[in-house]
Design a protein around this motif. Structure first.
Motif, PDB file in Angstrom:
ATOM      1  N   GLU A  76       0.831  -1.207   0.000  1.00 45.19           N
ATOM      2  CA  GLU A  76       0.000   0.000   0.000  1.00 45.19           C
ATOM      3  C   GLU A  76       0.871   1.265   0.000  1.00 45.19           C
ATOM      4  N   GLY A  77       1.968   1.235   0.747  1.00 43.97           N
ATOM      5  CA  GLY A  77       2.869   2.383   0.776  1.00 43.97           C
ATOM      6  C   GLY A  77       3.474   2.680  -0.582  1.00 43.97           C
ATOM      7  N   ASP A  78       3.895   1.625  -1.285  1.00 43.84           N
ATOM      8  CA  ASP A  78       4.446   1.816  -2.629  1.00 43.84           C
ATOM      9  C   ASP A  78       3.378   2.337  -3.583  1.00 43.84           C
ATOM     10  N   ARG A  79       2.166   1.807  -3.458  1.00 41.66           N
ATOM     11  CA  ARG A  79       1.062   2.272  -4.309  1.00 41.66           C
ATOM     12  C   ARG A  79       0.793   3.760  -4.087  1.00 41.66           C
ATOM     13  N   GLU A  80       0.787   4.167  -2.835  1.00 42.54           N
ATOM     14  CA  GLU A  80       0.531   5.571  -2.521  1.00 42.54           C
ATOM     15  C   GLU A  80       1.644   6.468  -3.048  1.00 42.54           C
ATOM     16  N   GLN A  81       2.884   6.016  -2.921  1.00 42.95           N
ATOM     17  CA  GLN A  81       3.996   6.816  -3.436  1.00 42.95           C
ATOM     18  C   GLN A  81       3.919   6.926  -4.958  1.00 42.95           C
ATOM     19  N   ILE A  82       3.605   5.833  -5.624  1.00 44.69           N
ATOM     20  CA  ILE A  82       3.470   5.857  -7.081  1.00 44.69           C
ATOM     21  C   ILE A  82       2.335   6.782  -7.489  1.00 44.69           C
ATOM     22  N   ALA A  83       1.223   6.727  -6.776  1.00 41.94           N
ATOM     23  CA  ALA A  83       0.093   7.613  -7.095  1.00 41.94           C
ATOM     24  C   ALA A  83       0.494   9.078  -6.948  1.00 41.94           C
ATOM     25  N   ALA A  84       1.231   9.401  -5.895  1.00 41.62           N
ATOM     26  CA  ALA A  84       1.669  10.783  -5.692  1.00 41.62           C
ATOM     27  C   ALA A  84       2.630  11.221  -6.794  1.00 41.62           C
ATOM     28  N   LEU A  85       3.554  10.367  -7.152  1.00 40.85           N
ATOM     29  CA  LEU A  85       4.496  10.690  -8.229  1.00 40.85           C
ATOM     30  C   LEU A  85       3.765  10.804  -9.565  1.00 40.85           C
ATOM     31  N   TRP A  86       2.767   9.976  -9.775  1.00 46.14           N
ATOM     32  CA  TRP A  86       1.968  10.030 -11.001  1.00 46.14           C
ATOM     33  C   TRP A  86       1.246  11.366 -11.102  1.00 46.14           C
ATOM     34  N   ARG A  87       0.667  11.807  -9.999  1.00 46.38           N
ATOM     35  CA  ARG A  87      -0.025  13.113 -10.018  1.00 46.38           C
ATOM     36  C   ARG A  87       0.953  14.232 -10.348  1.00 46.38           C
ATOM     37  N   ARG A  88       2.136  14.190  -9.759  1.00 48.76           N
ATOM     38  CA  ARG A  88       3.150  15.215 -10.061  1.00 48.76           C
ATOM     39  C   ARG A  88       3.555  15.164 -11.528  1.00 48.76           C
ATOM     40  N   ALA A  89       3.762  13.972 -12.042  1.00 45.20           N
ATOM     41  CA  ALA A  89       4.200  13.827 -13.439  1.00 45.20           C
ATOM     42  C   ALA A  89       3.145  14.300 -14.419  1.00 45.20           C
ATOM     43  N   THR A  90       1.902  13.923 -14.185  1.00 44.44           N
ATOM     44  CA  THR A  90       0.856  14.330 -15.136  1.00 44.44           C
ATOM     45  C   THR A  90       0.609  15.828 -15.073  1.00 44.44           C
ATOM     46  N   ALA A  91       0.761  16.423 -13.915  1.00 45.33           N
ATOM     47  CA  ALA A  91       0.598  17.865 -13.807  1.00 45.33           C
ATOM     48  C   ALA A  91       1.728  18.602 -14.519  1.00 45.33           C
ATOM     49  N   ALA A  92       2.921  18.027 -14.477  1.00 40.42           N
ATOM     50  CA  ALA A  92       4.090  18.684 -15.069  1.00 40.42           C
ATOM     51  C   ALA A  92       4.247  18.417 -16.562  1.00 40.42           C
TER      52      ALA A  92
END
Length: 93
Positions: A76-92
């Motif tokens: 779950e921790g890895d999933r949450e980190q990936i989701a956060a990084l995904w949000r940053r990447a798609t925004a950028a």
């Protein structure tokens, strides 16, 4: 004809690669997991370039990742980190 799906994939991949170059050590696993998935999504996606837009890549990629999370027994921790990084990447991207 412009392939917005492929263009978005490339833009997101370039963003993730840049993020990887500047990442904290604890982000490297997640980014290293995400980056190669882009090519797999592009290979497996069945779409007509005339009928998709850039957001379709984002949705397809995230759906793909959710499937791989289950297959890889991702924590779950890895999933949450990936989701956060995904949000940053798609925004950028």
């Amino acid at each position: 004809m412009t392939d917005l799906f492929a263009q978005r994939a490339q833009a997101v991949q370039e963003t993730l690669l840049t993020m990887e170059q500047n990442a904290e050590e604890d982000e490297l696993f997640a980014l290293g997991y995400m980056i190669p998935q882009i090519g797999l999504v592009q290979e497996m996606a069945d779409y007509d370039p005339a009928e998709v837009d850039a957001e379709d890549f984002d949705a397809t990629y995230w759906e793909w990742l959710e499937g791989t999370f289950a297959q890889d027994s991702m924590s779950e921790g890895d999933r949450e980190q990936i989701a956060a990084l995904w949000r940053r990447a798609t925004a950028a991207a």
